[in-house]
Scaffold this active site. Structure first.
Site, short mmCIF file in Angstrom:
data_model
loop_
_atom_site.label_atom_id
_atom_site.label_comp_id
_atom_site.label_asym_id
_atom_site.label_seq_id
_atom_site.Cartn_x
_atom_site.Cartn_y
_atom_site.Cartn_z
CB SER A 231 -5.80 -12.13 0.51
OG SER A 231 -4.97 -11.63 -0.59
CG ASP B 275 -3.80 -4.87 3.90
OD1 ASP B 275 -3.27 -4.50 2.67
OD2 ASP B 275 -4.38 -5.85 4.01
CG HIS C 199 -4.83 -7.40 0.41
ND1 HIS C 199 -4.19 -7.47 1.75
CD2 HIS C 199 -4.95 -8.44 -0.12
CE1 HIS C 199 -3.92 -8.68 1.86
NE2 HIS C 199 -4.31 -9.39 0.63
#
Length: 387
Positions: free
Chosen positions: A40, A353, A356
């Site tokens: 991610s 978040d 990240h």
């Protein structure tokens, strides 16, 4: 005075530079294309085209607001409010932002050209196949878009459309930049979310590094000449881990408030990865295998947040997981219906978040990689565009 880990990094960089014969200089040109593998931290939207529906709901949160609000003004599947490190590298190199392979494969992305490069990174991906974790009773590795799978997409599915002979492939791939990661972080994140013992995680490290090494060697055999291989971030400074493993023991924290034991583990992993990169560099002296020091590139921001324009608190995120710090139950909740960014200006936050980072933080890290001193040799000093 520099920390012992930073001194070690400078020493091994020097070893890397002088190892073997003189590798091709990557600072005297930009690249015709970029090919990116990872999770991610580099996913530019592959989770949006998961036609096999193997991703869990928590791995598709980036498809919803407020993700993407800063730069793209809509969700793109990137796990941030805007651009990622790979986006800033592409901008610096003067190539288009990388399109997600699964979108190209499914036919949903129709304007891709073989000369543009591709992104294979998928949120939640691990370096090791999911079977490794299932055998160990780790049940939250729910997808198998591992590094080996991503490499298969490239070598067996995409490569025939890029070049048509071994000599042509070597020419094309030799003028491209390969980002081999960041990958491997989730091999430790998934067990940590289940609160697995750190000693057990250390036993996974050789397997993870071997898988990354196999991918590097495969790409070199195909003709890759320049590979950028990132290490892990300082996990002990991560908002979600500071919340999960909060303790009243002041000795557990360093002088800036990060968890010592998690940062020591990240340093251990990075040292082992760098040792393998150095070994491969000696074996392939005419190839540039560049270590990207994500750890120190990020640590400088955590150490002096206000210097870079961020808020001071490590325990703050623009769009944090619901219920933290006292009710942590799983991965991030930002992106779920009703969960919106709570900050007016994401650029003042390091964490987006809880797991990240924000575009502002990624931009600073990318600058540290592209302009120094967190890679050696430089990967883009001759590129005209600025970030």
């Amino acid at each position: 005075m520099a920390s012992s880990s930073w001194v070690w990094f400078l020493v091994v960089l020097a070893v890397h530079v002088v190892a073997g014969a003189t590798p091709l200089s990557s600072s005297n040109r930009c690249y015709r294309a970029i090919y990116s593998f990872g999770d991610s931290l580099a996913d530019t939207g592959n989770s949006n085209y998961d036609t096999n529906h193997t991703l869990s709901s928590s791995q598709t949160l980036a498809l919803h607001v407020p993700y993407g609000e800063t730069f793209f003004h809509h969700p793109t599947g990137r796990w941030s409010d805007g651009r990622l490190i790979v986006d800033f590298i592409a901008e610096k190199m003067g190539v288009p932002l990388l399109k997600p392979y699964l979108g190209i494969k499914s036919g949903n992305i129709k304007d891709w050209k073989p000369t543009e490069g591709v992104n294979f990174a998928v949120a939640g991906a691990t370096a090791l196949d999911s079977s490794f974790y299932l055998e160990k009773g780790i049940s939250n590795v729910v997808t198998n878009y591992s590094l080996r799978v991503q490499l298969h997409w490239f070598t067996e599915e995409l490569l025939p459309s890029i070049c048509h002979s071994p000599s042509e492939c070597k020419e094309v791939l030799g003028s491209s930049l390969f980002l081999v990661g960041e990958i491997g972080g989730n091999d430790f994140n998934h067990p940590l979310f289940l609160r697995k013992n750190i000693e057990e995680l250390r036993t996974y490290v050789p397997n993870v590094i071997n898988e990354i090494s196999l991918a590097i060697r495969k790409l070199i055999d195909l003709g890759a000449q320049t590979l950028l291989v990132p290490g892990n971030f300082p996990l002990g400074c991560n908002y979600i881990y500071l919340s999960m493993f909060k303790t009243e023991d002041s000795e557990a924290y360093d002088q800036i408030g990060c968890l010592k034991w998690l940062n020591k583990f990240a340093e251990y992993y990075n040292k082992q990865l760098y040792g393998e990169i150095n070994r491969l560099q000696v074996l392939h002296p005419n190839v540039n295998i560049i270590y990207a020091d994500y750890y120190h590139a990020a640590l400088q921001i955590y150490q002096s947040p206000t210097h870079f324009g961020f808020k001071e608190s490590l325990l703050s995120a623009c769009c944090p997981p619901a219920g933290l710090p006292n009710k942590f139950k799983g991965p991030v909740d930002c992106g779920k219906p009703g969960v919106t960014a709570v900050c007016d200006d994401p650029s003042q936050f390091i964490s987006w978040d809880g797991v990240h980072l924000t575009e502002a933080a990624y931009k600073l890290i990318a600058k540290g990689l592209l302009n120094g001193p967190y890679t050696n040799p430089s990967i883009g000093s001759s590129c005209d565009s600025e970030i």
